[in-house]
Write a protein that holds these residues in place. Structure first.
Motif, PDB file in Angstrom:
ATOM      1  N   LYS A  97     -42.247 -14.748 138.946  1.00 20.52           N
ATOM      2  CA  LYS A  97     -42.493 -15.840 139.893  1.00 20.52           C
ATOM      3  C   LYS A  97     -42.258 -17.183 139.218  1.00 20.52           C
ATOM      4  N   ARG A  98     -41.687 -18.095 139.956  1.00 21.39           N
ATOM      5  CA  ARG A  98     -41.442 -19.425 139.413  1.00 21.39           C
ATOM      6  C   ARG A  98     -42.776 -20.097 139.059  1.00 21.39           C
ATOM      7  N   GLY A  99     -42.887 -20.538 137.806  1.00 22.22           N
ATOM      8  CA  GLY A  99     -44.086 -21.241 137.375  1.00 22.22           C
ATOM      9  C   GLY A  99     -45.273 -20.350 137.079  1.00 22.22           C
ATOM     10  N   GLU A 100     -45.081 -19.019 137.137  1.00 23.60           N
ATOM     11  CA  GLU A 100     -46.176 -18.084 136.879  1.00 23.60           C
ATOM     12  C   GLU A 100     -45.682 -16.946 135.993  1.00 23.60           C
ATOM     13  N   TYR A 101     -46.612 -16.178 135.452  1.00 20.56           N
ATOM     14  CA  TYR A 101     -46.266 -14.966 134.714  1.00 20.56           C
ATOM     15  C   TYR A 101     -46.066 -13.780 135.662  1.00 20.56           C
ATOM     16  N   ALA A 102     -46.684 -13.835 136.829  1.00 19.08           N
ATOM     17  CA  ALA A 102     -46.739 -12.682 137.728  1.00 19.08           C
ATOM     18  C   ALA A 102     -45.362 -12.291 138.262  1.00 19.08           C
ATOM     19  N   CYS A 103     -45.275 -11.049 138.692  1.00 20.64           N
ATOM     20  CA  CYS A 103     -44.056 -10.478 139.253  1.00 20.64           C
ATOM     21  C   CYS A 103     -43.896 -10.909 140.710  1.00 20.64           C
ATOM     22  N   ASP A 104     -42.684 -11.257 141.097  1.00 24.50           N
ATOM     23  CA  ASP A 104     -42.367 -11.606 142.482  1.00 24.50           C
ATOM     24  C   ASP A 104     -42.000 -10.322 143.226  1.00 24.50           C
ATOM     25  N   MET A 105     -42.901  -9.885 144.108  1.00 26.82           N
ATOM     26  CA  MET A 105     -42.696  -8.636 144.842  1.00 26.82           C
ATOM     27  C   MET A 105     -42.001  -8.836 146.180  1.00 26.82           C
ATOM     28  N   SER A 106     -41.553 -10.039 146.480  1.00 29.32           N
ATOM     29  CA  SER A 106     -41.024 -10.324 147.816  1.00 29.32           C
ATOM     30  C   SER A 106     -39.784  -9.491 148.141  1.00 29.32           C
ATOM     31  N   TYR A 107     -38.928  -9.233 147.152  1.00 25.65           N
ATOM     32  CA  TYR A 107     -37.712  -8.454 147.419  1.00 25.65           C
ATOM     33  C   TYR A 107     -38.038  -6.989 147.694  1.00 25.65           C
ATOM     34  N   VAL A 108     -38.961  -6.434 146.921  1.00 26.31           N
ATOM     35  CA  VAL A 108     -39.378  -5.052 147.148  1.00 26.31           C
ATOM     36  C   VAL A 108     -40.067  -4.922 148.496  1.00 26.31           C
ATOM     37  N   ASP A 109     -41.002  -5.828 148.783  1.00 27.30           N
ATOM     38  CA  ASP A 109     -41.715  -5.780 150.058  1.00 27.30           C
ATOM     39  C   ASP A 109     -40.746  -5.857 151.230  1.00 27.30           C
ATOM     40  N   VAL A 126     -38.200   6.358 147.656  1.00 26.50           N
ATOM     41  CA  VAL A 126     -38.469   6.409 146.220  1.00 26.50           C
ATOM     42  C   VAL A 126     -38.307   5.022 145.618  1.00 26.50           C
ATOM     43  N   GLY A 127     -39.393   4.468 145.101  1.00 30.51           N
ATOM     44  CA  GLY A 127     -39.309   3.191 144.421  1.00 30.51           C
ATOM     45  C   GLY A 127     -38.845   3.373 142.991  1.00 30.51           C
ATOM     46  N   LYS A 128     -37.835   2.584 142.581  1.00 35.56           N
ATOM     47  CA  LYS A 128     -37.377   2.625 141.192  1.00 35.56           C
ATOM     48  C   LYS A 128     -37.615   1.293 140.484  1.00 35.56           C
ATOM     49  N   SER A 129     -37.930   0.255 141.236  1.00 36.83           N
ATOM     50  CA  SER A 129     -38.131  -1.071 140.652  1.00 36.83           C
ATOM     51  C   SER A 129     -39.382  -1.077 139.770  1.00 36.83           C
ATOM     52  N   THR A 130     -39.397  -1.996 138.797  1.00 36.11           N
ATOM     53  CA  THR A 130     -40.569  -2.166 137.938  1.00 36.11           C
ATOM     54  C   THR A 130     -41.564  -3.069 138.645  1.00 36.11           C
ATOM     55  N   VAL A 131     -42.736  -2.520 138.981  1.00 33.10           N
ATOM     56  CA  VAL A 131     -43.702  -3.235 139.821  1.00 33.10           C
ATOM     57  C   VAL A 131     -45.087  -3.232 139.177  1.00 33.10           C
ATOM     58  N   PRO A 132     -45.966  -4.155 139.583  1.00 32.23           N
ATOM     59  CA  PRO A 132     -47.344  -4.150 139.079  1.00 32.23           C
ATOM     60  C   PRO A 132     -48.088  -2.899 139.533  1.00 32.23           C
ATOM     61  N   VAL A 133     -48.931  -2.374 138.663  1.00 34.55           N
ATOM     62  CA  VAL A 133     -49.713  -1.189 139.015  1.00 34.55           C
ATOM     63  C   VAL A 133     -50.543  -1.480 140.262  1.00 34.55           C
ATOM     64  N   GLY A 134     -50.540  -0.532 141.181  1.00 30.92           N
ATOM     65  CA  GLY A 134     -51.223  -0.694 142.456  1.00 30.92           C
ATOM     66  C   GLY A 134     -50.278  -0.969 143.609  1.00 30.92           C
ATOM     67  N   SER A 135     -49.027  -1.291 143.314  1.00 29.39           N
ATOM     68  CA  SER A 135     -48.060  -1.632 144.361  1.00 29.39           C
ATOM     69  C   SER A 135     -47.708  -0.427 145.223  1.00 29.39           C
ATOM     70  N   ALA A 136     -47.514   0.735 144.603  1.00 34.35           N
ATOM     71  CA  ALA A 136     -47.047   1.909 145.337  1.00 34.35           C
ATOM     72  C   ALA A 136     -48.036   2.334 146.413  1.00 34.35           C
ATOM     73  N   GLU A 137     -49.311   2.321 146.066  1.00 34.76           N
ATOM     74  CA  GLU A 137     -50.326   2.720 147.056  1.00 34.76           C
ATOM     75  C   GLU A 137     -50.296   1.788 148.266  1.00 34.76           C
ATOM     76  N   PRO A 274     -38.790  -9.727 128.666  1.00 36.46           N
ATOM     77  CA  PRO A 274     -39.667 -10.905 128.739  1.00 36.46           C
ATOM     78  C   PRO A 274     -40.496 -10.962 130.019  1.00 36.46           C
ATOM     79  N   LYS A 275     -39.846 -10.761 131.157  1.00 36.99           N
ATOM     80  CA  LYS A 275     -40.593 -10.899 132.422  1.00 36.99           C
ATOM     81  C   LYS A 275     -41.541  -9.720 132.647  1.00 36.99           C
ATOM     82  N   ASP A 276     -41.180  -8.537 132.124  1.00 35.65           N
ATOM     83  CA  ASP A 276     -42.052  -7.374 132.315  1.00 35.65           C
ATOM     84  C   ASP A 276     -43.356  -7.501 131.538  1.00 35.65           C
ATOM     85  N   ILE A 277     -43.292  -7.990 130.276  1.00 37.79           N
ATOM     86  CA  ILE A 277     -44.543  -8.098 129.528  1.00 37.79           C
ATOM     87  C   ILE A 277     -45.421  -9.222 130.104  1.00 37.79           C
TER      88      ILE A 277
END
Length: 448
Positions: A97-109, A126-137, A274-277
């Motif tokens: 995300k711009r200006g944040e550490y967090a992942c931008d999930m807008s494209y996956v959503d 089947v999701g293959k993207s790298t996402v924050p834990v809890g996204s799949a549920e 970089p963005k994943d960590i």
């Protein structure tokens, strides 16, 4: 029973590779993207990025190309994709995300919701993207809510482990396959999809959603830690007079440690590590587990510090004076060899810093020139290593392409203003360069 038909949603680096590889495994595949230009290019058997072997694999399977199997097609139509596929692989980007550490999930959503609205029969997403834990549920519930087929649509998570430069090999011959499932259908269908690699001995790890989501970020965090560890040791070697290359060799013989990812240099970059960590740290904070990953903040800090240290090493090589009026050759623009990816490239970051401080910087890269020009249009770009080095006061080797390792130091020395080379990847042979009259320096190594 009819053979499975697969769709791949998102045809960027991951998606285009996955689509071509699934066709190679014998499946009928339909790729979908929302960018018409990308679909047009792929439909001609061409790729918008450089990845060894990918274009050849595409041309082998894309429908309409003479001699192809015709198993792979591309579309812009969500309804067509939903009707076609028994298994839908979602391969869209998850940037920072711009200006944040967090992942931008807008494209996956957006991709999941756009697909779900057209799913009228039982299938597996089947999701293959790298996402924050809890996204799949969360996404599984949203798909059931939106899909006309309701709970006949199941979600699974199947993280990717592609290495740029080896993506085709990593898809066709993976070192492991991880699937996170919530029901029996997901595992059954994915065993069928990956029957080829599984039959060849690739291990399969079947787990729940959270564990599958954590595998990729955990793996990337470990690799980043290993890279930053040896770079931290290089800093200590600089201070104490040690040789980080010999140090890495010595500790690498310990099989608990291993020698891979122990080459000190200017650090990691690209669109993943970089963005994943950073996203991993952000998500841990949201879960109240931020203390568990505070070490990753230092890993990130060590990595970013390396770029500034290379700039200072270049300044020292010029006598400690300003970069104003100096000519600096930079060999490398991509973040790693065998790729044209310049996202968060340490090489370009160093080149840009020196340019902003008044240096005349000329860059050459075997594959990353076009992307580099778009990102840093004010730098000078050469058509060859020799032209980049011509008239240079110092040469910086910043991406470890084989072409650079095989350069003739004498030929370069004949056109350089001063024979000073700084090896930001510890990949050149110091003895060869010094024998040709060059002053050779690398991070964490003795000067002579």
């Amino acid at each position: 029973m009819a053979p499975l038909k697969l769709t791949v949603i998102g045809t960027g680096y991951l998606g285009a590779t996955h689509a071509a590889a699934m066709a190679e495994l014998g499946f009928e595949v339909l790729g979908l993207d929302v960018v018409p230009e990308k679909i047009e290019l792929l439909s001609q058997g061409r790729v918008p990025m450089y990845e060894p072997g990918l274009e050849e694999l595409l041309r082998k399977h894309v429908a309409g190309i003479e001699g192809s199997t015709g198993r792979l097609r591309f579309t812009l139509d969500w309804a067509e994709a939903a009707e076609f596929g028994d298994v839908h692989f979602v391969c869209v980007n998850t940037p920072q995300k711009r200006g944040e550490y967090a992942c931008d999930m807008s494209y996956v959503d957006s991709a999941m919701e756009s697909l779900a609205r057209h799913l009228r029969r039982p299938c597996l997403v089947v999701g293959k993207s790298t996402v924050p834990v809890g996204s799949a549920e969360r996404l599984a519930a949203r798909i059931v809510e939106l899909a006309p087929a309701g709970d006949a649509v199941e979600l699974a998570w199947n993280p990717e482990f592609l290495r740029e430069g080896f993506a085709v090999q990593d898809t066709l011959h993976p070192d492991r396959i991880v699937v996170g499932v919530a029901g029996p259908t997901g595992e059954k269908l994915l065993r069928e999809v990956y029957a080829g690699p599984l039959g060849a001995g690739t291990p399969l790890v079947v787990t729940d959603f959270p564990t599958a989501e954590l595998v990729k970020t955990s793996a990337n965090s470990f690799l980043a830690t290993k890279i930053s560890f040896i770079n931290a040791m290089a800093e200590v070697c600089e201070a104490g007079g040690g040789d980080v290359v010999r140090l890495a060799e010595a500790i690498g013989y310990d099989e608990r440690i291993g020698s891979k990812f122990l080459r000190a240099g200017i650090g990691f970059g690209g669109g993943c590590l970089p963005k994943d960590i950073r996203a991993f740290m952000a998500r841990a904070g949201e879960l109240g587990a931020d203390q568990a990953l505070t070490f990753l903040r230092e890993i990130d800090s060590i990595n970013m510090r390396r770029r500034g240290q290379m700039v200072e090493m270049a300044r020292e090589a010029l006598g400690g004076r300003s970069f104003l009026g100096t000519r600096v050759a930079v060999l490398g623009a991509a973040f790693k060899p065998d790729s044209d990816d310049v996202r968060d490239s340490p090489a370009l970051n160093v080149a840009g810093q020196i340019h902003l401080q008044g240096g005349q910087v000329t860059v050459y890269d075997p594959k990353g020139m076009d992307n580099a020009r778009r990102l840093f249009p004010t730098l000078v770009y050469a058509d060859s290593a020799v032209e980049a080095v011509r008239g240079a006061d110092v040469v910086l080797h910043l991406t470890e392409w084989r072409e650079f390792r095989e350069l003739d130091p004498a030929e370069l020395g004949a056109v350089a203003a001063r024979r000073v080379v700084l090896d930001g990847r510890n990949a050149l042979d110091p003895a060869v360069w010094r024998a040709a009259g060059w002053t050779y320096r690398a991070m964490g190594r003795p000067t002579a």
